[in-house]
Write an enzyme that holds these catalytic residues in place. Structure first.
Site, PDB file in Angstrom:
ATOM      1  N   ASN A 265       0.819  -1.215   0.000  1.00 23.55           N
ATOM      2  CA  ASN A 265       0.000   0.000   0.000  1.00 23.55           C
ATOM      3  C   ASN A 265       0.851   1.261   0.000  1.00 23.55           C
ATOM      4  O   ASN A 265       0.599   2.202  -0.759  1.00 23.55           O
ATOM      5  CB  ASN A 265      -0.928   0.009   1.218  1.00 23.55           C
ATOM      6  N   CYS A 451       2.127   1.278  13.618  1.00 22.03           N
ATOM      7  CA  CYS A 451       0.710   1.263  13.965  1.00 22.03           C
ATOM      8  C   CYS A 451       0.581   0.889  15.444  1.00 22.03           C
ATOM      9  O   CYS A 451      -0.177   0.004  15.819  1.00 22.03           O
ATOM     10  CB  CYS A 451      -0.085   0.309  13.073  1.00 22.03           C
TER      11      CYS A 451
END
Length: 602
Positions: A265, A451
């Site tokens: 991504n 994250c």
């Protein structure tokens, strides 16, 4: 069948406050045949569907119809029935057990009845598809209702439970206007995310921070659209778009490294940003290569497929399958021409929506209720001869293995100690990546992201990197807030000043010289995202580093042989814990797949 027996004990906390991840990955029964990842995935999925599955099992009267089987398995039958029904109704493979196994046969005998009750339960919730039902269950879990029909979260954090489906328009192959005129032509544009949450029709919201990013309602089935199938649209959480956008690469600057690239991504986002740069920034006699490194060959194959689908015909993305970033010699080709690096290493994943991290409460499961007369002891069969009543102290002769006893859980106190140890190992690995990136001779810009919500993986890594000898020797400093690209400069949630100050004090106590840190400036330079807020992102952290003029870049540093200590990967400073190669390999293998895999792997 062992997978179900080994997963069943984890569908309750057994009075222990440990999270599922701790119970599995830190205290796994060594006798288990199934891997911890298999058990974890099945337990999480079954738990998320359990409110509906429990209702289905009860309505189908499975326990009444299979009394003998239920008697043999005793109190594990509700858990096993939940797991088996989940796989029967919600997976393509069905029940993973031999076709002759008694428990599989007991559930599959009632497949039509179970499926009919499942459809009824879905329609009662106003959902026409299983995807819509999944999102409904997620909202119900995050926003539970009281008996009077009001939310238990009302007034606490309005809008916190809403998490949209973020979609990035892939400008390598299309444009925002084209997609608004085609894929989203029947959608209504709303001004805010809360308007999107309350909309009863097809709607979209254009993000104000990241270009070409759209928010859709969670139930929107964008994955079935031709635009998604052809790579024109990419599912990517808003926070996950921050690293490439903050790096702000330009074709004229030189080559780029995406150090931990799979599933792709961020790699394809870098390509899209380069594609959009004005022609004035693109040198006609120079090409810009994105080097995507992925040391795991299986993940690298997914990365390869995604880049082929998503990148445009003029993009130059080179996949380095099996390449460990820490083993790169930055002073040889093709690495000695790299000017920008994106580092998104393995982390605790504690910021991911729905992730059962080490600080989360025990797994919540709705088990089907077993009525008092649902599983009685088998009665004597009728016949001419009078038979002795069955001895209920021992199970009847039926070839069903009994459920293994769950391994006793450790007390609560070691959990915090283990989390501290795990974060220390992760921090050591993450810091090694940053320090190694500092040694690339022409590097001018680096972005680091996780994250994670833990300061040890975020502000602590940034400050320790800035305080390292290699950072001072090669002129690296933090990318200040006022220097950041507009969308990141205006983002309101910044780093934790207290967390940064703690590490500065630690380095000063270790008599590190020449630091000169501005803690407030560092905290303002760091960008944080919080999960379950009005911004509707996952938990995320990102920070940038830039190199002072005169310390490298084109004409600033002699290329060729590395200086002392520069060859290979650079270890952490003496104030950090060194993690050996074997421990690093084990830690990365235990990390769950991150939210990015929702994209083309869906």
């Amino acid at each position: 069948m062992s997978l179900y027996y080994e997963t069943a004990p984890y569908l309750s906390s057994s009075g222990n406050s440990a999270s599922l991840k701790f119970r599995l990955f830190e205290s796994t029964n060594e006798q288990n045949k199934s891997s911890p990842k298999q058990i974890y995935a099945l337990a999480i999925e079954a738990a998320s569907w359990s409110p509906v599955l429990a209702e289905v099992i009860e309505s189908s009267q499975l326990f009444d119809l299979e009394r003998k089987v239920g008697y043999i398995v005793q109190y594990s039958f509700p858990k096993l029935a939940l797991l088996l029904t989940h796989d029967l109704l919600l997976t393509k493979r069905g029940i993973s057990a031999p076709a002759s196994h008694v428990l599989r046969q007991a559930v599959e005998r009632h497949k039509a009845r179970l499926n009919a009750e499942f459809v009824k339960a879905r329609l009662r919730r106003g959902c026409s598809t299983n995807d819509q039902l999944r999102e409904t269950l997620k909202r119900e879990a995050e926003h539970p209702m009281t008996a009077d029909g009001t939310s238990v979260n009302d007034g606490l954090n309005s809008g916190a439970s809403f998490h949209p489906r973020w979609v990035r328009v892939n400008t390598c192959k299309t444009a925002m206007k084209v997609q608004l005129d085609t894929t989203f032509k029947d959608f209504a544009q709303v001004q805010g995310l809360q308007d999107l949450a309350s909309s009863t029709t097809k709607a979209f919201h254009i993000d104000k921070h990241i270009p070409n990013l759209i928010a859709l309602a969670p139930s929107t089935e964008i994955t079935k659209s031709p635009a998604y199938a052809s790579g024109l649209l990419i599912l990517q959480d808003k926070a996950s778009c921050f690293p490439a956008y903050l790096l702000d690469p330009s074709p004229a600057h030189g080559d780029i490294v995406d150090a931990c690239a799979a599933p792709g991504n961020k790699t394809t986002h870098l390509a899209a940003i380069l594609q959009e740069k004005p022609q004035s920034q693109q040198a006609s006699n120079k090409t810009c290569t994105i080097h995507a490194c992925e040391r795991d060959t299986t993940r690298a194959a997914v990365l390869q497929n995604m880049t082929i689908l998503a990148s445009g015909p003029h993009q130059s993305i080179k996949i380095h399958a099996g390449q460990d970033f820490l083993h790169i010699n930055p002073h040889i080709s093709p690495w000695n021409t790299v000017t920008s690096l994106l580092l998104d290493p393995s982390c605790s994943g504690s910021g991911i929506i729905g992730r059962d991290d080490d600080s989360s409460p025990p797994l919540k499961v709705t088990l089907p209720r077993r009525h008092a007369n649902a599983i009685p002891a088998p009665t004597a069969s009728k016949g001419k001869k009078r038979k002795r009543k069955p001895d209920i102290s021992a199970p009847p002769a039926l070839s069903i293995p009994l459920t293994p006893s769950p391994k006793p859980l450790p007390p609560t106190q070691p959990i915090l100690k283990d989390l501290t140890t795990r974060l220390a190992s992760l921090q050591s690995f993450q810091l090694r990546l940053v320090l190694h990136a500092f040694t690339f001779p022409l590097a001018q810009r680096i972005v680091y992201s996780t994250c994670s919500i833990h300061a040890r993986e975020n502000e602590h890594v940034v400050v320790k990197a800035l305080g390292s000898e290699v950072a001072r020797k090669k002129g690296w400093r933090v990318l200040k807030r006022e220097e950041q690209i507009e969308g990141m400069k205006t983002w309101g949630i910044r780093g934790l000043e207290g967390a940064a100050r703690d590490v500065v004090d630690e380095l000063l106590a270790a008599k590190e010289k020449g630091l000169g840190f501005d803690v407030e400036e560092i905290a303002e330079a760091c960008i944080r995202c919080e999960k379950r807020t009005r911004e509707a992102t996952q938990g995320f952290f990102v920070a940038g580093f830039v190199r002072e003029e005169g310390f490298g870049g084109i004409g600033g540093e002699v290329q060729g042989a590395p200086e002392d200590g520069d060859r290979g990967h650079q270890g952490p400073s003496s104030s950090t814990v060194e993690m050996d190669e074997a421990a690093e390999e084990k830690e990365e293998e235990e990390q769950e797949e991150e939210e990015e895999w929702e994209g083309f792997g869906e």
